[in-house]
Scaffold this motif. Sequence first.
Motif, PDB file in Angstrom:
ATOM      1  N   ASP A 120     -39.697  90.552 -15.119  1.00  0.00           N
ATOM      2  CA  ASP A 120     -40.518  91.296 -15.900  1.00  0.00           C
ATOM      3  C   ASP A 120     -40.219  90.543 -17.311  1.00  0.00           C
ATOM      4  N   TRP A 121     -39.130  90.277 -17.722  1.00  0.00           N
ATOM      5  CA  TRP A 121     -38.831  89.658 -19.061  1.00  0.00           C
ATOM      6  C   TRP A 121     -39.587  88.244 -18.941  1.00  0.00           C
ATOM      7  N   ALA A 122     -39.704  87.559 -17.925  1.00  0.00           N
ATOM      8  CA  ALA A 122     -40.548  86.499 -17.628  1.00  0.00           C
ATOM      9  C   ALA A 122     -41.894  86.329 -17.602  1.00  0.00           C
TER      10      ALA A 122
ATOM     11  N   ARG B 174     -36.597  78.739 -25.820  1.00  0.00           N
ATOM     12  CA  ARG B 174     -36.414  80.214 -25.783  1.00  0.00           C
ATOM     13  C   ARG B 174     -35.319  80.637 -24.691  1.00  0.00           C
ATOM     14  N   PHE B 175     -34.210  80.856 -24.864  1.00  0.00           N
ATOM     15  CA  PHE B 175     -33.142  80.985 -24.023  1.00  0.00           C
ATOM     16  C   PHE B 175     -33.739  82.119 -23.205  1.00  0.00           C
TER      17      PHE B 175
ATOM     18  N   LYS C  37     -32.730  73.894 -17.603  1.00  0.00           N
ATOM     19  CA  LYS C  37     -31.651  73.572 -16.958  1.00  0.00           C
ATOM     20  C   LYS C  37     -30.470  72.823 -17.897  1.00  0.00           C
ATOM     21  N   ALA C  38     -30.878  72.625 -19.149  1.00  0.00           N
ATOM     22  CA  ALA C  38     -29.613  71.984 -20.029  1.00  0.00           C
ATOM     23  C   ALA C  38     -28.754  73.203 -20.403  1.00  0.00           C
TER      24      ALA C  38
END
Length: 181
Positions: free
Chosen positions: A24-26, A170-171, A140-141
Motif C-alpha cells: 500500500d505504501w508503494a 525517497r527511501f 539498490k544503493a
Amino acid sequence: MEIERFDERTAAFYEWLVKLRVFDWAYSAAAKAVAKVAKPGGRVLEIGPGTGALMKRLETAGYHVVGVDVSPPMLKYARRRGAGDPIAGASFALPLRGAAFDAAVALFTLHHWGPHGPSAAEVKRALKPGAYFVAIEVDKARMPLVGSHGCTKRCLEEVLSDFDVVVERRFPLLVAYAKAR
C-alpha cells in the motif's frame, strides 16, 4: 526476445500480498508521483500492472487507466478487481496507438523488461509530447539485498536516456520523472 511471465501460482501470491496491504505504501507513493505530472481525468498507462492494485487506486483518483501486462494470470486478477482497462501486451511492443497517454507509470517492473531500449521507446511512443513516464524502483544503493529487483540512479538515467529525466530519492525508492521530448 525472452520475457518473464508470471504463472497462476505467482499471480495468486501477488494477490495475497495485495490483500495483506503489503505494498500500500508503494501504491500511495506511485499515485502521488502520477498526480504531480497528470491531472485527474487524464489517460494513464501502467506498464506491468500485475493484479491491478495501482490501476484501481489511480482509477479511484479520477484517471482513465490502461494497464499492459504479459501475464494472463495477473490480468485475470486485475479484471476481477475491476481496475481500469487491463490488456495483454509487452512493454517492447505495446498494442496501443501513439501519443495517446497523458502519463505512464511503471512500479517495480523495469527489472522485468529485459532489454530496456525497445521498451523505453515504446512508452515514449505511447505518450503525448511533453508527457511524463514515472518509473519507480527500489533504491539498490540503499537496499542492496533486493539484488536484481532494484535499480540505481544511474541505471534509471541510462534506461530513460531518451527522455529528460529527474530522479528523486525517497527511501527506499527511486522515483524517475522522465519527460518525453
